[in-house]
Design a protein around this motif. Structure first.
Motif, PDB file in Angstrom:
ATOM      1  N   ARG A 126       0.937  -1.261   0.082  1.00 17.43           N
ATOM      2  CA  ARG A 126      -0.290   0.131   0.391  1.00 17.43           C
ATOM      3  C   ARG A 126       1.087   0.948   0.187  1.00 17.43           C
ATOM      4  O   ARG A 126       0.275   1.891  -0.542  1.00 17.43           O
ATOM      5  CB  ARG A 126      -1.533   0.284   1.085  1.00 17.43           C
ATOM      6  N   ARG A 127       1.883   1.221   0.725  1.00 17.95           N
ATOM      7  CA  ARG A 127       2.567   2.202   0.651  1.00 17.95           C
ATOM      8  C   ARG A 127       4.005   2.562  -0.794  1.00 17.95           C
ATOM      9  O   ARG A 127       3.670   4.277  -1.020  1.00 17.95           O
ATOM     10  CB  ARG A 127       4.021   2.567   1.871  1.00 17.95           C
ATOM     11  N   THR A 128       3.656   1.661  -1.270  1.00 21.27           N
ATOM     12  CA  THR A 128       4.284   1.761  -3.030  1.00 21.27           C
ATOM     13  C   THR A 128       3.466   2.263  -3.750  1.00 21.27           C
ATOM     14  O   THR A 128       3.763   3.300  -4.428  1.00 21.27           O
ATOM     15  CB  THR A 128       4.991   0.263  -3.186  1.00 21.27           C
ATOM     16  N   ILE A 129       2.186   1.937  -3.849  1.00 17.62           N
ATOM     17  CA  ILE A 129       1.082   2.997  -4.585  1.00 17.62           C
ATOM     18  C   ILE A 129       0.640   3.971  -4.206  1.00 17.62           C
ATOM     19  O   ILE A 129       0.409   5.146  -4.880  1.00 17.62           O
ATOM     20  CB  ILE A 129      -0.158   2.198  -3.682  1.00 17.62           C
ATOM     21  N   MET A 130       0.634   4.565  -2.550  1.00 15.27           N
ATOM     22  CA  MET A 130       0.452   5.706  -2.420  1.00 15.27           C
ATOM     23  C   MET A 130       1.402   6.700  -2.039  1.00 15.27           C
ATOM     24  O   MET A 130       1.195   8.072  -2.277  1.00 15.27           O
ATOM     25  CB  MET A 130      -0.105   5.663  -1.036  1.00 15.27           C
ATOM     26  N   SER A 131       2.655   6.404  -1.972  1.00 18.70           N
ATOM     27  CA  SER A 131       4.156   7.458  -2.373  1.00 18.70           C
ATOM     28  C   SER A 131       4.281   8.051  -3.436  1.00 18.70           C
ATOM     29  O   SER A 131       4.758   8.873  -3.279  1.00 18.70           O
ATOM     30  CB  SER A 131       5.463   6.936  -2.372  1.00 18.70           C
ATOM     31  N   PRO A 132       3.886   7.710  -4.106  1.00 19.70           N
ATOM     32  CA  PRO A 132       3.925   8.342  -5.395  1.00 19.70           C
ATOM     33  C   PRO A 132       2.959  10.405  -4.913  1.00 19.70           C
ATOM     34  O   PRO A 132       3.603  11.200  -5.701  1.00 19.70           O
ATOM     35  CB  PRO A 132       3.460   8.168  -6.866  1.00 19.70           C
ATOM     36  N   LYS A 133       2.093   9.735  -4.708  1.00 22.99           N
ATOM     37  CA  LYS A 133       1.406  11.110  -4.857  1.00 22.99           C
ATOM     38  C   LYS A 133       1.701  11.986  -3.690  1.00 22.99           C
ATOM     39  O   LYS A 133       1.276  13.639  -3.551  1.00 22.99           O
ATOM     40  CB  LYS A 133      -0.185  10.539  -4.107  1.00 22.99           C
TER      41      LYS A 133
END
Length: 222
Positions: free
Chosen positions: A62-69
């Motif tokens: 989940r962190r990998t998905i959200m980090s770019p934002k």
């Protein structure tokens, strides 16, 4: 006290991490640095969900998905939104002053600041106009208030099954919140699958990732 400090909460030590390098180490070594708490209060469980409670690979995913934002360049793109919402608040304040008899007005800005933060957050996270759809945030706010109350009361075993006013209200608010989020999710998923242009926000980003992962799983099973 200071950058290297800890306190005792009962029998549990709590360490304050102030150094950015230490924070990075903890985030990258998520399998080593596990959360040392378990949410047992049923009311608190309704609000503290998702990435806050995830551990291990699920948290990392989940962190990998959200980090770019949440990268600096992405956050800079929020500046026009913050300015727009702030201007609206200032315009309302100026109206109050201009309509007063003596050209002055005493105002408790707490409510307006909360509205400002909610407006920016709703656009950034969900891509919704807070002024038009406040219900989701009102439900979250009410659950937050219940959570504050619940943390002040001892959590007895089996207390979540008691038909107390707090438990009933918590379940009702949670059910309504889930229904609204599910409706929003279905609408956004449909738009994404149909190839319609969707706004760049955290909610849509998570949905796009979920849709892509589901498609990958389907291909893998073929």
């Amino acid at each position: 006290y200071g950058k290297k400090a800890f306190v005792w909460a009962g029998l549990r030590p709590k360490v304050f991490i102030m150094e950015p390098d230490h924070m990075k180490t903890i985030f990258f070594n998520h399998s080593t640095f596990q959360k040392n708490f378990k949410v047992t209060n049923s009311v608190v469980q309704e609000l503290i969900t998702g990435i806050i409670r995830f551990e291990g690979e699920e948290w990392s995913k989940r962190r990998t998905i959200m980090s770019p934002k949440f990268q600096l360049e992405k956050l800079k793109q929020m500046i026009p939104l913050v300015l727009k919402c702030s201007d609206q608040v200032i315009i309302e304040w100026k109206k109050l002053v201009s309509n007063s008899k003596d050209g002055s007005y005493t105002l408790d800005v707490c409510h307006d600041i909360e509205e400002l933060i909610s407006g920016v957050t709703s656009q950034f996270l969900f891509g919704i106009d807070y002024a038009k759809d406040k219900e989701i945030f009102h439900l979250i706010t009410q659950l937050s208030e219940l959570t504050k109350q619940a943390t002040k009361v001892s959590n007895l075993p089996g207390s979540k099954f008691l038909p107390t006013e707090t438990n009933r209200k918590s379940k009702r608010l949670t059910k309504e919140l889930h229904q609204r989020l599910y409706k929003l999710m279905c609408e956004r998923k449909k738009a994404i699958k149909e190839g319609k242009v969707v706004e760049d926000n955290v909610f849509n980003m998570l949905l796009e990732s979920e849709i892509a992962n589901n498609q990958d799983e389907m291909i893998g099973h073929m």
